[in-house]
Design a protein around this motif. Structure first.
Motif, PDB file in Angstrom:
ATOM      1  N   UNK A 169       1.196   5.722   4.275  1.00  8.31           N
ATOM      2  CA  UNK A 169      -0.061   5.624   5.010  1.00  8.31           C
ATOM      3  C   UNK A 169       0.066   4.569   6.097  1.00  8.31           C
ATOM      4  N   UNK A 170      -0.857   4.610   7.050  1.00 12.99           N
ATOM      5  CA  UNK A 170      -0.926   3.513   8.003  1.00 12.99           C
ATOM      6  C   UNK A 170      -2.121   2.616   7.643  1.00 12.99           C
ATOM      7  N   UNK A 171      -2.177   1.469   8.276  1.00 18.26           N
ATOM      8  CA  UNK A 171      -3.148   0.451   7.879  1.00 18.26           C
ATOM      9  C   UNK A 171      -4.586   0.929   8.041  1.00 18.26           C
ATOM     10  N   UNK A 172      -4.896   1.575   9.134  1.00 18.98           N
ATOM     11  CA  UNK A 172      -6.267   2.020   9.357  1.00 18.98           C
ATOM     12  C   UNK A 172      -6.683   3.081   8.354  1.00 18.98           C
ATOM     13  N   UNK A 173      -5.779   4.011   8.062  1.00 21.19           N
ATOM     14  CA  UNK A 173      -6.066   5.042   7.060  1.00 21.19           C
ATOM     15  C   UNK A 173      -6.343   4.398   5.709  1.00 21.19           C
ATOM     16  N   UNK A 174      -5.516   3.453   5.336  1.00 20.15           N
ATOM     17  CA  UNK A 174      -5.663   2.764   4.053  1.00 20.15           C
ATOM     18  C   UNK A 174      -7.014   2.045   3.959  1.00 20.15           C
ATOM     19  N   UNK A 175      -7.358   1.301   4.985  1.00 17.30           N
ATOM     20  CA  UNK A 175      -8.614   0.558   4.945  1.00 17.30           C
ATOM     21  C   UNK A 175      -9.826   1.481   4.933  1.00 17.30           C
ATOM     22  N   UNK A 176      -9.769   2.566   5.687  1.00 19.05           N
ATOM     23  CA  UNK A 176     -10.890   3.511   5.701  1.00 19.05           C
ATOM     24  C   UNK A 176     -11.099   4.136   4.327  1.00 19.05           C
ATOM     25  N   UNK A 177     -10.012   4.567   3.694  1.00 16.09           N
ATOM     26  CA  UNK A 177     -10.124   5.163   2.365  1.00 16.09           C
ATOM     27  C   UNK A 177     -10.646   4.159   1.348  1.00 16.09           C
ATOM     28  N   UNK A 178     -10.189   2.918   1.447  1.00 15.72           N
ATOM     29  CA  UNK A 178     -10.641   1.891   0.508  1.00 15.72           C
ATOM     30  C   UNK A 178     -12.125   1.581   0.698  1.00 15.72           C
ATOM     31  N   UNK A 179     -12.562   1.460   1.931  1.00 14.75           N
ATOM     32  CA  UNK A 179     -13.973   1.163   2.206  1.00 14.75           C
ATOM     33  C   UNK A 179     -14.911   2.228   1.632  1.00 14.75           C
ATOM     34  N   UNK A 180     -14.464   3.473   1.654  1.00 17.31           N
ATOM     35  CA  UNK A 180     -15.324   4.580   1.261  1.00 17.31           C
ATOM     36  C   UNK A 180     -15.355   4.823  -0.246  1.00 17.31           C
ATOM     37  N   UNK A 181     -14.448   4.198  -0.995  1.00 19.83           N
ATOM     38  CA  UNK A 181     -14.347   4.430  -2.431  1.00 19.83           C
ATOM     39  C   UNK A 181     -15.275   3.494  -3.207  1.00 19.83           C
ATOM     40  N   UNK A 182     -15.881   4.019  -4.276  1.00 17.88           N
ATOM     41  CA  UNK A 182     -16.691   3.153  -5.148  1.00 17.88           C
ATOM     42  C   UNK A 182     -15.802   2.164  -5.889  1.00 17.88           C
ATOM     43  N   UNK A 183     -14.603   2.616  -6.253  1.00 19.97           N
ATOM     44  CA  UNK A 183     -13.656   1.715  -6.926  1.00 19.97           C
ATOM     45  C   UNK A 183     -12.248   2.237  -6.722  1.00 19.97           C
ATOM     46  N   UNK A 184     -11.279   1.416  -7.089  1.00 18.51           N
ATOM     47  CA  UNK A 184      -9.867   1.794  -7.012  1.00 18.51           C
ATOM     48  C   UNK A 184      -9.267   1.796  -8.408  1.00 18.51           C
ATOM     49  N   UNK A 185      -8.555   2.865  -8.733  1.00 23.56           N
ATOM     50  CA  UNK A 185      -7.724   2.887  -9.940  1.00 23.56           C
ATOM     51  C   UNK A 185      -6.335   2.470  -9.486  1.00 23.56           C
ATOM     52  N   UNK A 186      -5.928   1.290  -9.898  1.00 23.31           N
ATOM     53  CA  UNK A 186      -4.667   0.718  -9.447  1.00 23.31           C
ATOM     54  C   UNK A 186      -3.559   1.052 -10.436  1.00 23.31           C
ATOM     55  N   UNK A 187      -2.640   1.906 -10.006  1.00 25.08           N
ATOM     56  CA  UNK A 187      -1.473   2.272 -10.795  1.00 25.08           C
ATOM     57  C   UNK A 187      -0.258   1.755 -10.042  1.00 25.08           C
ATOM     58  N   UNK A 188       0.060   0.524 -10.312  1.00 24.70           N
ATOM     59  CA  UNK A 188       0.951  -0.241  -9.449  1.00 24.70           C
ATOM     60  C   UNK A 188       2.090  -0.833 -10.258  1.00 24.70           C
ATOM     61  N   UNK A 189       3.270  -0.930  -9.652  1.00 25.62           N
ATOM     62  CA  UNK A 189       4.338  -1.697 -10.268  1.00 25.62           C
ATOM     63  C   UNK A 189       3.999  -3.183 -10.238  1.00 25.62           C
ATOM     64  N   UNK A 190       4.878  -3.990 -10.782  1.00 27.19           N
ATOM     65  CA  UNK A 190       4.672  -5.435 -10.682  1.00 27.19           C
ATOM     66  C   UNK A 190       4.694  -5.849  -9.217  1.00 27.19           C
ATOM     67  N   UNK A 191       3.913  -6.851  -8.894  1.00 30.14           N
ATOM     68  CA  UNK A 191       3.811  -7.359  -7.520  1.00 30.14           C
ATOM     69  C   UNK A 191       4.123  -8.843  -7.498  1.00 30.14           C
ATOM     70  N   UNK A 192       4.931  -9.248  -6.512  1.00 33.14           N
ATOM     71  CA  UNK A 192       5.156 -10.686  -6.330  1.00 33.14           C
ATOM     72  C   UNK A 192       3.925 -11.342  -5.716  1.00 33.14           C
ATOM     73  N   UNK A 193       3.241 -10.627  -4.785  1.00 31.93           N
ATOM     74  CA  UNK A 193       1.928 -11.053  -4.312  1.00 31.93           C
ATOM     75  C   UNK A 193       0.950  -9.895  -4.329  1.00 31.93           C
ATOM     76  N   UNK A 194       1.257  -8.805  -3.634  1.00 31.04           N
ATOM     77  CA  UNK A 194       0.366  -7.654  -3.628  1.00 31.04           C
ATOM     78  C   UNK A 194      -0.631  -7.696  -2.491  1.00 31.04           C
TER      79      UNK A 194
END
Length: 286
Positions: A169-194
């Motif tokens: 994804x690109x940054x604008x697409x990511x932010x738009x999708x996040x803004x519109x969601x009621x919540x995020x289901x995070x299925x993520x590997x380990x992150x050093x910062x994230x």
């Protein structure tokens, strides 16, 4: 005041973590009115952000005691091993979170006083959110089986979802999708910062996290306690580790959805101001 050293050849394709770190660091220094240069030895303090062959060659030409290395250091390559074997040649290695510091100490025998923890600042992005669907699935370095379980769970609960995968994804697409969601289901590997996860927090998106307990990327010999969300508190959402706990944790999360304030957590701990304050404390500690 600070010389930043990095090379754009380290970046690849769409903006990922290494490039985003550099961008946010420069934005935060500018925001806090801290003078800096890029690849120019004008000031007293040097941060070699990337320590690869190019970073190593630059390091050789700088006053060693002025050099802070990282956070893009890989202890398994020859340049990372050089740092571990020659701690007198720099001031400190900078790592993004506590579990990475523990890895360096417990698995690589790096002296604790040669490691400093610093997280790059996160832009404050919160504004009133106009949600249009239920859940954004954010997937990164997890199994297809786990992803199928997440989708089945959301479908079972009649929750509309959209999915985004790291690197796709690109940054604008990511932010738009996040803004519109009621919540995020995070299925993520380990992150050093994230950084991407923390941007969702900054947008005010509550997180439901299927977390991990250990970093296993280099096999069991190098396994250490770790997490998908190294920066976290109860304002951000809920997390669980075992699939058997998913339903009970989700019930609690869904009932409290409107009470989470992840944007406040970011403002209090990861803002440009907080990040630069921590960085200056590290640079000026001696």
């Amino acid at each position: 005041m600070i010389n930043l050293w990095y090379d754009t050849s380290y970046f690849s394709g769409r903006m990922g973590g290494p490039e985003k770190l550099v961008k946010n660091l420069q934005s935060s220094l500018s925001d806090q009115k801290i003078p800096y240069t890029v690849n120019d030895n004008s000031y007293e303090k040097n941060i070699l952000i990337q320590y690869d062959a190019i970073g190593h060659s630059r390091h050789e030409k700088l006053e060693h005691s002025s050099c802070f290395i990282g956070p893009q250091v890989w202890p398994f390559d020859p340049y990372g091993k050089f740092l571990l074997d020659n701690t007198k040649f720099y001031n400190k290695i900078i790592v993004p979170s506590q579990w990475v510091k523990d890895l360096m100490i417990n698995k690589f025998s790096c002296p604790a006083d040669k490691i400093a923890i610093w997280a790059v600042g996160i832009e404050e992005l919160y504004s009133d959110r106009n949600t249009t669907y239920d859940c954004l699935i954010y997937s990164k370095r997890r199994s297809g089986e786990e992803l199928d379980q997440v989708k089945s769970f959301l479908t079972k609960h009649s929750l509309e979802y959209k999915m985004i995968e790291y690197g796709g994804y690109d940054e604008n697409e990511f932010r738009d999708l996040a803004r519109q969601a009621r919540f995020c289901f995070l299925l993520n590997g380990t992150e050093s910062q994230g950084i991407a996860v923390q941007e969702m927090m900054s947008l005010g998106v509550p997180l439901f996290v299927w977390d991990l307990r250990t970093w296993e990327d280099q096999g069991s010999e190098w396994s250490v306690p770790a997490t998908s969300v190294p920066y976290w508190d109860d304002r951000c959402g809920e997390r669980f580790y075992d699939i058997d706990d998913m339903q009970e944790t989700f019930d609690r999360f869904y009932a409290r959805m409107k009470s989470y304030k992840p944007q406040n957590f970011v403002k209090d701990t990861l803002s440009y101001e907080c990040s630069v304050k921590t960085l200056l404390e590290i640079l000026n500690a001696d």
